[in-house]
Design a protein around this motif. Structure first.
Motif, short mmCIF file in Angstrom:
data_model
loop_
_atom_site.label_atom_id
_atom_site.label_comp_id
_atom_site.label_asym_id
_atom_site.label_seq_id
_atom_site.Cartn_x
_atom_site.Cartn_y
_atom_site.Cartn_z
N ARG A 181 -11.43 -17.96 -29.22
CA ARG A 181 -10.89 -18.48 -28.03
C ARG A 181 -9.84 -17.73 -27.59
N MET A 182 -9.85 -17.55 -26.04
CA MET A 182 -8.87 -16.81 -25.45
C MET A 182 -8.78 -17.35 -23.97
N ALA A 183 -7.97 -16.81 -23.28
CA ALA A 183 -7.53 -17.23 -21.85
C ALA A 183 -8.69 -16.92 -21.13
N ALA A 184 -8.98 -17.84 -19.96
CA ALA A 184 -10.15 -17.64 -18.99
C ALA A 184 -9.31 -16.87 -17.88
N VAL A 185 -10.15 -15.77 -17.18
CA VAL A 185 -9.56 -15.45 -15.87
C VAL A 185 -9.54 -16.47 -15.03
N HIS B 212 -13.18 -29.39 -29.70
CA HIS B 212 -13.25 -29.23 -28.28
C HIS B 212 -12.07 -28.55 -27.72
N CYS B 213 -12.36 -27.70 -26.85
CA CYS B 213 -11.33 -26.79 -26.21
C CYS B 213 -10.32 -27.80 -25.39
N ARG B 214 -8.95 -27.60 -25.46
CA ARG B 214 -8.12 -28.54 -24.84
C ARG B 214 -7.07 -27.84 -24.24
N ASP B 215 -7.16 -26.53 -24.01
CA ASP B 215 -6.11 -25.58 -23.31
C ASP B 215 -6.65 -24.53 -22.71
N ALA B 216 -6.38 -24.21 -21.45
CA ALA B 216 -7.08 -23.09 -20.69
C ALA B 216 -6.79 -21.77 -21.13
N ASP B 217 -5.92 -21.75 -22.10
CA ASP B 217 -5.32 -20.43 -22.68
C ASP B 217 -6.14 -20.22 -23.85
N HIS B 218 -6.65 -21.14 -24.34
CA HIS B 218 -7.47 -20.94 -25.60
C HIS B 218 -8.81 -21.49 -25.38
N LEU B 219 -9.79 -21.01 -24.95
CA LEU B 219 -11.09 -21.53 -24.55
C LEU B 219 -12.13 -20.71 -25.30
N CYS B 220 -13.23 -21.35 -25.68
CA CYS B 220 -14.50 -20.69 -26.28
C CYS B 220 -15.40 -20.07 -25.21
N PRO B 221 -16.27 -19.33 -25.30
CA PRO B 221 -17.14 -18.57 -24.43
C PRO B 221 -17.72 -19.68 -23.43
N ALA B 222 -18.19 -20.64 -23.81
CA ALA B 222 -18.90 -21.73 -22.96
C ALA B 222 -17.78 -22.10 -22.01
N CYS B 223 -16.71 -22.80 -22.59
CA CYS B 223 -15.65 -23.30 -21.72
C CYS B 223 -15.00 -22.22 -20.68
N ARG B 224 -15.02 -20.94 -21.08
CA ARG B 224 -14.51 -20.08 -20.17
C ARG B 224 -15.47 -20.04 -18.88
#
Length: 350
Positions: free
Chosen positions: A15-19, A118-130
Protein backbone atom coordinates in the motif's frame (compact mmCIF):
# COMPACT_ATOMS: atom_id res chain seq x y z
CA UNK A 1 -21.73 -27.79 -9.73
CA UNK A 2 -22.30 -24.46 -8.03
CA UNK A 3 -22.65 -21.47 -10.38
CA UNK A 4 -19.70 -19.77 -8.69
CA UNK A 5 -16.07 -20.34 -7.76
CA UNK A 6 -13.47 -18.55 -5.67
CA UNK A 7 -10.30 -16.72 -6.67
CA UNK A 8 -7.53 -17.21 -4.11
CA UNK A 9 -6.28 -14.04 -2.45
CA UNK A 10 -2.55 -14.59 -2.88
CA UNK A 11 -0.16 -12.18 -1.13
CA UNK A 12 -1.41 -8.77 0.01
CA UNK A 13 -0.25 -5.93 -2.24
CA UNK A 14 1.93 -3.12 -0.99
CA UNK A 15 0.00 0.00 0.00
CA UNK A 16 1.21 3.48 -0.86
CA UNK A 17 -0.02 7.02 -1.37
CA UNK A 18 -2.01 7.77 -4.51
CA UNK A 19 -1.03 10.51 -6.97
CA UNK A 20 -3.34 13.41 -6.12
CA UNK A 21 -5.52 15.45 -8.46
CA UNK A 22 -3.80 18.78 -7.83
CA UNK A 23 -1.16 18.26 -10.53
CA UNK A 24 -0.62 16.48 -13.84
CA UNK A 25 1.67 13.55 -13.16
CA UNK A 26 1.74 10.20 -14.89
CA UNK A 27 -0.39 8.84 -17.72
CA UNK A 28 -3.75 10.21 -18.87
CA UNK A 29 -6.11 9.41 -21.72
CA UNK A 30 -9.40 8.01 -22.91
CA UNK A 31 -10.26 4.44 -23.95
CA UNK A 32 -13.20 3.80 -26.26
CA UNK A 33 -14.59 0.36 -25.45
CA UNK A 34 -17.06 -2.03 -27.05
CA UNK A 35 -19.03 -4.60 -25.06
CA UNK A 36 -20.65 -7.51 -26.93
CA UNK A 37 -23.32 -9.63 -25.24
CA UNK A 38 -22.49 -13.35 -25.36
CA UNK A 39 -25.63 -14.33 -23.43
CA UNK A 40 -28.73 -12.35 -22.45
CA UNK A 41 -27.89 -9.17 -20.50
CA UNK A 42 -30.12 -7.46 -17.98
CA UNK A 43 -29.83 -4.38 -15.77
CA UNK A 44 -33.22 -3.34 -14.34
CA UNK A 45 -34.42 0.23 -14.38
CA UNK A 46 -34.53 1.90 -10.99
CA UNK A 47 -38.29 1.64 -10.54
CA UNK A 48 -39.36 -1.98 -10.33
CA UNK A 49 -42.79 -3.16 -11.44
CA UNK A 50 -44.32 -5.61 -8.99
CA UNK A 51 -47.56 -7.50 -9.57
CA UNK A 52 -48.50 -9.40 -6.49
CA UNK A 53 -45.51 -11.34 -5.28
CA UNK A 54 -43.97 -12.02 -8.67
CA UNK A 55 -41.84 -9.17 -10.06
CA UNK A 56 -41.75 -8.10 -13.69
CA UNK A 57 -38.67 -6.00 -14.37
CA UNK A 58 -37.98 -3.76 -17.35
CA UNK A 59 -34.61 -2.94 -18.85
CA UNK A 60 -32.77 0.22 -17.93
CA UNK A 61 -32.92 2.49 -20.98
CA UNK A 62 -31.56 5.87 -22.08
CA UNK A 63 -33.74 8.90 -22.78
CA UNK A 64 -34.02 7.85 -26.44
CA UNK A 65 -35.06 4.30 -25.50
CA UNK A 66 -31.82 2.40 -26.06
CA UNK A 67 -30.78 -0.30 -23.54
CA UNK A 68 -28.23 1.10 -21.11
CA UNK A 69 -25.59 -0.37 -18.81
CA UNK A 70 -24.77 2.19 -16.08
CA UNK A 71 -21.17 3.31 -15.84
CA UNK A 72 -21.29 2.65 -12.09
CA UNK A 73 -22.14 -1.02 -12.72
CA UNK A 74 -19.37 -1.39 -15.29
CA UNK A 75 -16.92 0.26 -12.93
CA UNK A 76 -17.83 -2.25 -10.24
CA UNK A 77 -17.23 -5.16 -12.63
CA UNK A 78 -13.83 -3.87 -13.76
CA UNK A 79 -12.81 -3.02 -10.22
CA UNK A 80 -13.65 -6.51 -8.94
CA UNK A 81 -11.31 -7.99 -11.56
CA UNK A 82 -8.52 -5.53 -10.74
CA UNK A 83 -8.86 -6.31 -7.03
CA UNK A 84 -8.70 -10.06 -7.59
CA UNK A 85 -5.58 -10.10 -9.76
CA UNK A 86 -3.49 -7.55 -7.84
CA UNK A 87 -3.78 -8.58 -4.19
CA UNK A 88 -5.91 -5.53 -3.41
CA UNK A 89 -8.04 -5.05 -0.31
CA UNK A 90 -11.38 -6.68 0.42
CA UNK A 91 -14.24 -4.19 0.53
CA UNK A 92 -16.44 -6.54 2.58
CA UNK A 93 -17.55 -5.26 6.02
CA UNK A 94 -15.25 -6.00 8.97
CA UNK A 95 -16.61 -6.82 12.41
CA UNK A 96 -15.20 -5.42 15.64
CA UNK A 97 -12.84 -8.38 15.93
CA UNK A 98 -11.31 -7.74 12.50
CA UNK A 99 -13.14 -10.57 10.75
CA UNK A 100 -15.31 -10.40 7.63
CA UNK A 101 -18.88 -10.38 8.89
CA UNK A 102 -21.92 -11.39 6.82
CA UNK A 103 -25.26 -10.29 8.20
CA UNK A 104 -27.67 -13.02 9.18
CA UNK A 105 -29.20 -14.77 12.14
CA UNK A 106 -26.72 -15.44 13.57
CA UNK A 107 -24.09 -13.42 11.62
CA UNK A 108 -21.39 -15.44 9.88
CA UNK A 109 -17.73 -14.52 10.29
CA UNK A 110 -14.54 -15.46 8.46
CA UNK A 111 -10.99 -14.42 9.15
CA UNK A 112 -8.93 -12.78 6.41
CA UNK A 113 -5.13 -12.70 6.07
CA UNK A 114 -3.31 -9.63 7.32
CA UNK A 115 -3.06 -6.89 4.70
CA UNK A 116 -6.48 -7.39 3.07
CA UNK A 117 -8.45 -5.04 5.34
CA UNK A 118 -10.33 -2.34 3.40
CA UNK A 119 -8.17 0.73 2.71
CA UNK A 120 -9.07 3.68 4.94
CA UNK A 121 -6.32 6.23 4.27
CA UNK A 122 -5.41 7.94 0.98
CA UNK A 123 -1.74 7.74 1.97
CA UNK A 124 -1.90 3.95 2.23
CA UNK A 125 -3.89 2.51 -0.67
CA UNK A 126 -3.86 -0.85 -2.47
CA UNK A 127 -3.54 -0.87 -6.30
CA UNK A 128 -7.31 -1.01 -6.92
CA UNK A 129 -8.07 1.84 -4.50
CA UNK A 130 -5.34 3.99 -6.08
CA UNK A 131 -7.11 3.58 -9.44
CA UNK A 132 -10.80 3.40 -8.53
CA UNK A 133 -10.81 5.31 -5.25
CA UNK A 134 -11.63 4.67 -1.61
CA UNK A 135 -14.27 6.55 0.38
CA UNK A 136 -13.72 4.75 3.69
CA UNK A 137 -12.04 6.30 6.70
CA UNK A 138 -11.28 9.93 7.38
CA UNK A 139 -8.95 10.53 4.43
CA UNK A 140 -10.89 9.48 1.29
CA UNK A 141 -9.61 9.40 -2.29
CA UNK A 142 -11.90 9.81 -5.32
CA UNK A 143 -9.92 7.68 -7.74
CA UNK A 144 -8.43 8.43 -11.14
CA UNK A 145 -10.83 6.91 -13.66
CA UNK A 146 -14.38 7.53 -14.85
CA UNK A 147 -16.65 5.28 -16.92
CA UNK A 148 -19.51 6.53 -19.07
CA UNK A 149 -22.78 4.63 -19.41
CA UNK A 150 -22.72 1.95 -22.11
CA UNK A 151 -25.36 2.39 -24.84
CA UNK A 152 -26.34 0.04 -27.63
CA UNK A 153 -25.04 0.82 -31.11
CA UNK A 154 -26.61 -0.74 -34.19
CA UNK A 155 -29.44 -3.27 -34.15
CA UNK A 156 -30.40 -5.24 -31.07
CA UNK A 157 -33.23 -7.51 -29.90
CA UNK A 158 -34.90 -7.90 -26.51
CA UNK A 159 -36.82 -10.83 -25.07
CA UNK A 160 -39.24 -11.27 -22.18
CA UNK A 161 -38.36 -14.35 -20.18
CA UNK A 162 -39.03 -15.81 -16.75
CA UNK A 163 -35.83 -16.95 -15.06
CA UNK A 164 -35.27 -19.39 -12.26
CA UNK A 165 -35.10 -18.08 -8.71
CA UNK A 166 -32.13 -15.88 -7.77
CA UNK A 167 -31.03 -16.93 -4.31
CA UNK A 168 -29.07 -14.64 -2.02
CA UNK A 169 -25.47 -15.64 -1.17
CA UNK A 170 -25.31 -18.05 1.76
CA UNK A 171 -21.97 -17.60 3.54
CA UNK A 172 -23.20 -19.91 6.29
CA UNK A 173 -22.42 -22.78 3.89
CA UNK A 174 -18.88 -23.11 5.16
CA UNK A 175 -18.12 -26.09 2.93
CA UNK A 176 -17.97 -23.62 0.02
CA UNK A 177 -16.96 -20.31 1.64
CA UNK A 178 -14.27 -21.53 4.04
CA UNK A 179 -10.66 -22.02 2.94
CA UNK A 180 -10.10 -25.82 2.84
CA UNK A 181 -6.52 -25.42 4.11
CA UNK A 182 -6.81 -22.56 6.60
CA UNK A 183 -9.94 -23.34 8.59
CA UNK A 184 -11.89 -20.31 9.67
CA UNK A 185 -10.51 -18.15 6.84
CA UNK A 186 -12.46 -16.86 3.85
CA UNK A 187 -11.81 -18.99 0.76
CA UNK A 188 -11.32 -16.07 -1.63
CA UNK A 189 -13.22 -13.72 -3.92
CA UNK A 190 -16.44 -15.00 -5.47
CA UNK A 191 -17.03 -15.01 -9.25
CA UNK A 192 -19.76 -16.67 -11.33
CA UNK A 193 -19.16 -19.17 -14.11
CA UNK A 194 -20.43 -18.64 -17.65
CA UNK A 195 -23.31 -20.68 -19.00
CA UNK A 196 -23.02 -20.61 -22.82
CA UNK A 197 -26.39 -22.36 -23.13
CA UNK A 198 -27.98 -19.16 -21.84
CA UNK A 199 -30.23 -18.33 -18.89
CA UNK A 200 -32.04 -20.98 -16.91
CA UNK A 201 -35.73 -20.38 -17.65
CA UNK A 202 -38.99 -21.57 -16.22
CA UNK A 203 -42.67 -21.30 -17.10
CA UNK A 204 -43.73 -21.10 -13.46
CA UNK A 205 -44.02 -17.65 -11.89
CA UNK A 206 -43.55 -17.51 -8.12
CA UNK A 207 -42.61 -14.97 -5.47
CA UNK A 208 -39.01 -16.20 -5.68
CA UNK A 209 -38.28 -15.77 -9.39
CA UNK A 210 -38.67 -12.88 -11.83
CA UNK A 211 -39.87 -12.10 -15.33
CA UNK A 212 -37.41 -9.78 -17.05
CA UNK A 213 -36.87 -7.88 -20.28
CA UNK A 214 -33.35 -8.81 -21.40
CA UNK A 215 -31.12 -7.87 -24.31
CA UNK A 216 -30.41 -10.90 -26.50
CA UNK A 217 -26.91 -12.16 -27.36
CA UNK A 218 -25.12 -10.24 -30.10
CA UNK A 219 -26.11 -6.77 -28.90
CA UNK A 220 -23.20 -4.30 -28.94
CA UNK A 221 -22.70 -1.48 -26.43
CA UNK A 222 -20.08 1.26 -26.42
CA UNK A 223 -18.65 3.24 -23.52
CA UNK A 224 -15.58 5.29 -22.62
CA UNK A 225 -13.03 5.09 -19.83
CA UNK A 226 -11.21 8.30 -18.88
CA UNK A 227 -8.05 7.97 -16.80
CA UNK A 228 -5.75 10.57 -15.25
CA UNK A 229 -2.37 10.46 -13.48
CA UNK A 230 -1.93 6.68 -13.61
CA UNK A 231 1.43 5.05 -13.12
CA UNK A 232 2.54 2.50 -15.72
CA UNK A 233 1.75 -0.37 -13.33
CA UNK A 234 -1.73 1.03 -12.70
CA UNK A 235 -2.44 1.46 -16.41
CA UNK A 236 -1.32 -2.12 -17.07
CA UNK A 237 -3.76 -3.36 -14.41
CA UNK A 238 -6.63 -1.27 -15.83
CA UNK A 239 -6.01 -2.45 -19.40
CA UNK A 240 -5.86 -6.10 -18.37
CA UNK A 241 -8.99 -5.82 -16.21
CA UNK A 242 -10.83 -4.46 -19.25
CA UNK A 243 -9.72 -6.85 -22.01
CA UNK A 244 -8.72 -9.96 -19.98
CA UNK A 245 -7.32 -12.78 -22.14
CA UNK A 246 -8.72 -13.83 -25.56
CA UNK A 247 -10.62 -16.87 -24.23
CA UNK A 248 -12.08 -15.11 -21.17
CA UNK A 249 -15.23 -13.03 -20.77
CA UNK A 250 -16.77 -10.79 -18.10
CA UNK A 251 -20.04 -11.20 -16.21
CA UNK A 252 -22.19 -8.06 -16.16
CA UNK A 253 -25.55 -7.08 -14.69
CA UNK A 254 -28.22 -9.11 -12.91
CA UNK A 255 -28.88 -12.85 -13.07
CA UNK A 256 -25.28 -14.14 -13.08
CA UNK A 257 -26.12 -17.35 -11.12
CA UNK A 258 -28.73 -18.45 -13.71
CA UNK A 259 -26.63 -17.78 -16.80
CA UNK A 260 -27.19 -14.12 -17.65
CA UNK A 261 -24.53 -11.47 -18.10
CA UNK A 262 -21.67 -12.98 -20.13
CA UNK A 263 -19.98 -10.31 -22.25
CA UNK A 264 -16.70 -9.58 -24.02
CA UNK A 265 -15.04 -6.16 -23.76
CA UNK A 266 -12.67 -4.77 -26.41
CA UNK A 267 -10.77 -1.51 -26.63
CA UNK A 268 -11.51 -0.07 -30.09
CA UNK A 269 -9.99 3.39 -29.75
CA UNK A 270 -7.37 5.06 -27.57
CA UNK A 271 -6.51 8.72 -27.03
CA UNK A 272 -3.33 9.27 -25.03
CA UNK A 273 -3.29 12.75 -23.55
CA UNK A 274 -0.31 14.80 -22.42
CA UNK A 275 -2.23 17.23 -20.24
CA UNK A 276 0.66 19.64 -19.77
CA UNK A 277 1.21 19.85 -23.55
CA UNK A 278 -2.48 20.62 -24.09
CA UNK A 279 -2.05 23.84 -22.12
CA UNK A 280 0.99 24.84 -24.15
CA UNK A 281 -0.42 24.33 -27.65
CA UNK A 282 -3.99 24.53 -28.99
CA UNK A 283 -5.08 21.04 -30.04
CA UNK A 284 -1.77 19.51 -29.00
CA UNK A 285 -0.89 16.75 -26.58
CA UNK A 286 -3.25 14.10 -28.02
CA UNK A 287 -2.10 10.87 -29.71
CA UNK A 288 -4.75 8.58 -31.23
CA UNK A 289 -4.30 4.84 -31.71
CA UNK A 290 -6.47 2.63 -33.94
CA UNK A 291 -6.21 -0.56 -35.97
CA UNK A 292 -2.97 -2.53 -35.88
CA UNK A 293 -1.12 0.06 -33.80
CA UNK A 294 -3.87 -0.09 -31.18
CA UNK A 295 -3.84 -3.89 -31.02
CA UNK A 296 -0.07 -3.97 -30.64
CA UNK A 297 -0.22 -1.41 -27.82
CA UNK A 298 -2.92 -3.32 -25.98
CA UNK A 299 -0.83 -6.49 -26.20
CA UNK A 300 2.19 -4.60 -24.89
CA UNK A 301 0.26 -3.44 -21.83
CA UNK A 302 -1.20 -6.90 -21.28
CA UNK A 303 2.35 -8.27 -21.15
CA UNK A 304 3.28 -5.44 -18.82
CA UNK A 305 0.56 -6.67 -16.43
CA UNK A 306 2.14 -10.15 -16.39
CA UNK A 307 5.48 -8.58 -15.45
CA UNK A 308 4.19 -6.20 -12.79
CA UNK A 309 1.79 -8.60 -11.07
CA UNK A 310 3.52 -11.97 -11.36
CA UNK A 311 2.96 -12.59 -7.62
CA UNK A 312 -0.71 -13.19 -8.36
CA UNK A 313 -0.33 -15.92 -11.00
CA UNK A 314 -2.48 -18.28 -8.89
CA UNK A 315 -5.22 -15.69 -8.53
CA UNK A 316 -5.26 -15.11 -12.29
CA UNK A 317 -5.29 -18.87 -12.89
CA UNK A 318 -8.42 -19.18 -10.73
CA UNK A 319 -10.16 -16.33 -12.54
CA UNK A 320 -9.10 -17.80 -15.89
CA UNK A 321 -10.69 -21.13 -14.92
CA UNK A 322 -13.95 -19.53 -13.76
CA UNK A 323 -14.33 -16.97 -16.55
CA UNK A 324 -13.14 -19.10 -19.45
CA UNK A 325 -15.62 -18.72 -22.31
CA UNK A 326 -16.21 -21.98 -24.16
CA UNK A 327 -19.28 -21.85 -26.46
CA UNK A 328 -19.21 -25.65 -26.78
CA UNK A 329 -19.30 -26.31 -23.03
CA UNK A 330 -22.06 -28.64 -21.84
CA UNK A 331 -21.30 -28.34 -18.10
CA UNK A 332 -24.55 -27.74 -16.24
CA UNK A 333 -24.12 -24.72 -13.98
CA UNK A 334 -26.70 -24.80 -11.20
CA UNK A 335 -26.97 -25.21 -7.45
CA UNK A 336 -27.00 -28.91 -6.50
CA UNK A 337 -30.24 -29.94 -4.85
CA UNK A 338 -30.72 -32.24 -1.88
CA UNK A 339 -31.57 -35.18 -4.17
CA UNK A 340 -28.24 -34.73 -5.96
CA UNK A 341 -26.31 -34.95 -2.67
CA UNK A 342 -28.21 -38.10 -1.73
CA UNK A 343 -27.22 -39.71 -5.03
CA UNK A 344 -23.61 -38.47 -4.80
CA UNK A 345 -22.65 -38.49 -1.12
CA UNK A 346 -18.89 -38.67 -1.79
CA UNK A 347 -18.68 -36.20 -4.68
CA UNK A 348 -16.04 -33.47 -4.37
CA UNK A 349 -17.37 -30.00 -3.57
CA UNK A 350 -16.61 -27.21 -6.05
Amino acid sequence: MNPYGFVRLGPAAQRMAAVRHDRFQGLSGRLRCRLTALTHLFVPKTQEIARGKHQELALMRSADGRPLLPGSSLKGVIRSVAEAISGSCLTLPLGKDGQIEYRGRPPVKYRIPRGFEHCRDADHLCPACRIFGSLSGGNPFLGKIGLSDALTVGPYEVEILTIEALMEPKPRHRAWYEDPIQRGYLRGRKFYYHRPAGPRRTTVRTEYNKTIEAVKPGAVFEFEVDYTNLTEAELALLIFALVLEPDMAHKVGMGKPVGLGSARIEIVGWERIDRQARYRQWGGGVTRLEGGDLNAEIERWRNRYYQEYSKWEESLADLRRIWRWDPASTVEIRYPGLDWFRRNPNAPIE
